[in-house]
Design a protein around this motif. Sequence first.
Motif, short mmCIF file in Angstrom:
data_model
loop_
_atom_site.label_atom_id
_atom_site.label_comp_id
_atom_site.label_asym_id
_atom_site.label_seq_id
_atom_site.Cartn_x
_atom_site.Cartn_y
_atom_site.Cartn_z
N ASP A 136 105.49 -10.23 -41.62
CA ASP A 136 106.00 -9.53 -42.80
C ASP A 136 107.34 -10.16 -43.14
O ASP A 136 108.35 -9.91 -42.48
CB ASP A 136 106.17 -8.04 -42.50
CG ASP A 136 106.60 -7.24 -43.71
OD1 ASP A 136 107.02 -7.86 -44.72
OD2 ASP A 136 106.54 -5.99 -43.65
N LEU A 137 107.34 -11.01 -44.16
CA LEU A 137 108.54 -11.73 -44.58
C LEU A 137 109.16 -11.11 -45.83
O LEU A 137 109.78 -11.80 -46.63
CB LEU A 137 108.21 -13.22 -44.83
CG LEU A 137 107.66 -14.00 -43.64
CD1 LEU A 137 107.43 -15.46 -44.01
CD2 LEU A 137 108.60 -13.90 -42.43
N ASP A 138 108.97 -9.80 -45.99
CA ASP A 138 109.53 -9.09 -47.14
C ASP A 138 109.08 -9.77 -48.44
O ASP A 138 109.88 -10.06 -49.33
CB ASP A 138 111.06 -9.06 -47.05
CG ASP A 138 111.70 -8.14 -48.08
OD1 ASP A 138 111.02 -7.20 -48.54
OD2 ASP A 138 112.87 -8.38 -48.45
N PRO A 162 101.57 -7.86 -45.92
CA PRO A 162 100.56 -8.78 -45.41
C PRO A 162 99.30 -8.03 -44.99
O PRO A 162 99.31 -6.82 -44.79
CB PRO A 162 101.25 -9.42 -44.20
CG PRO A 162 102.26 -8.41 -43.77
CD PRO A 162 102.71 -7.71 -45.01
N GLY A 163 98.20 -8.81 -44.89
CA GLY A 163 96.95 -8.23 -44.46
C GLY A 163 95.99 -7.91 -45.59
O GLY A 163 95.09 -7.10 -45.44
N GLY A 217 95.59 -2.06 -38.35
CA GLY A 217 95.88 -2.52 -37.00
C GLY A 217 95.42 -3.93 -36.70
O GLY A 217 95.54 -4.39 -35.57
N ALA A 218 94.88 -4.62 -37.70
CA ALA A 218 94.36 -5.97 -37.45
C ALA A 218 95.47 -6.99 -37.23
O ALA A 218 95.27 -7.97 -36.52
CB ALA A 218 93.47 -6.41 -38.61
N LEU A 219 96.62 -6.78 -37.84
CA LEU A 219 97.73 -7.72 -37.68
C LEU A 219 98.51 -7.41 -36.42
O LEU A 219 98.74 -6.23 -36.09
CB LEU A 219 98.65 -7.68 -38.91
CG LEU A 219 98.01 -8.00 -40.25
CD1 LEU A 219 99.06 -7.98 -41.35
CD2 LEU A 219 97.30 -9.34 -40.22
N ALA A 224 95.42 -14.74 -50.30
CA ALA A 224 95.39 -13.77 -49.21
C ALA A 224 96.59 -14.03 -48.31
O ALA A 224 96.96 -15.18 -48.07
CB ALA A 224 94.09 -13.88 -48.41
N LEU A 225 97.20 -12.95 -47.83
CA LEU A 225 98.41 -13.04 -47.03
C LEU A 225 98.22 -12.32 -45.70
O LEU A 225 97.79 -11.16 -45.67
CB LEU A 225 99.58 -12.41 -47.80
CG LEU A 225 100.94 -12.36 -47.10
CD1 LEU A 225 101.46 -13.76 -46.82
CD2 LEU A 225 101.94 -11.56 -47.93
#
Length: 313
Positions: free
Chosen positions: A78-80, A90-91, A169-171, A73-74
């Motif tokens: 956001d590291l591309d 992510p997410g 919208g959680a991140l 899980a990520l």
Amino acid sequence: MIELLVEHSLGFAQLQDGGRFGVRHLGITQGGALDWVAMQQANWLLGNTADAAVIEIPLGGLQLRAQTSGWLALTGADLDAKLDDQPLAPGQAFQLRHGQTLRFNSPKRGVRAYLATPGGFAADPVMGAVATVMRKQLGGLHGNGRGLHNGDRLQGNASDATPRTLPAGALWYPGNEVVLDLIPGAQIAAFAGVSLFAAFNQVWTLDQRADRMGMRLTGPALRYQGQALISEGIPLGAVQVPPDGQPIILMNDRQTIGGYPRLGAVTPLSLARLAQCAPGQKVRLRVVSQEAARREMLNVISALQAQGASFGS
């Protein structure tokens, strides 16, 4: 359970969990994930305990190859990320198949990504935690405080997962300005009035000197007018003001005692947000009460446990 081979690492990615406690009287700091919210989100996505060991990935520069298949899980920055050259946002929880490559490139939004696996990543606890503290040579995959290096192998503690989905919208990602809530400390009244006005009414800039030990802000010089202090215990988020008047927000790998005067302490939720801020980010300090900070933190934890609700407010 999954097994990952580190094919490329800049040496900054590291194992982190909820940190170690009850050892500060020995001069040992707590460590632990800087963005504890993102860590808990990653673990929640797989049904793990909130503080199971994850990989904290600052700024990218990490490539992993699956030696066995399994769930990951990520969350966080956001590291591309690319899964076999396909974009991976992510997410989410996802399956990595044997032979597939997971690569983290460079930041698009945020600074630190968090990668979880069922049961957490396996490592022998040191003083009750897996948390890596590089400057203390403590914890981590090999117990010596080293970040992940080429050739390292990581395994999960479990194979079964109960994948979940985070709502939209959680991140949380920083905007043009980030508000950091601060609980006033014992020495705040000893600062000049004009300095206090500036501290909470002007914009600060996150300096290049920002790491897991502390993050320096640049802006108006704050003037302390009180007596010299005897070194005392330093809480997480303490905002120390050295003689140059530029405040330093002390993070998870901070020293355990210090003698500089303090404005107070940044709240745990604001520290999680600060962990996603890059040098040059504009921030503001806002005074809150201890009770309000505690209530907000408990609301965030309750929301995550209940439904994985949004943390972006």
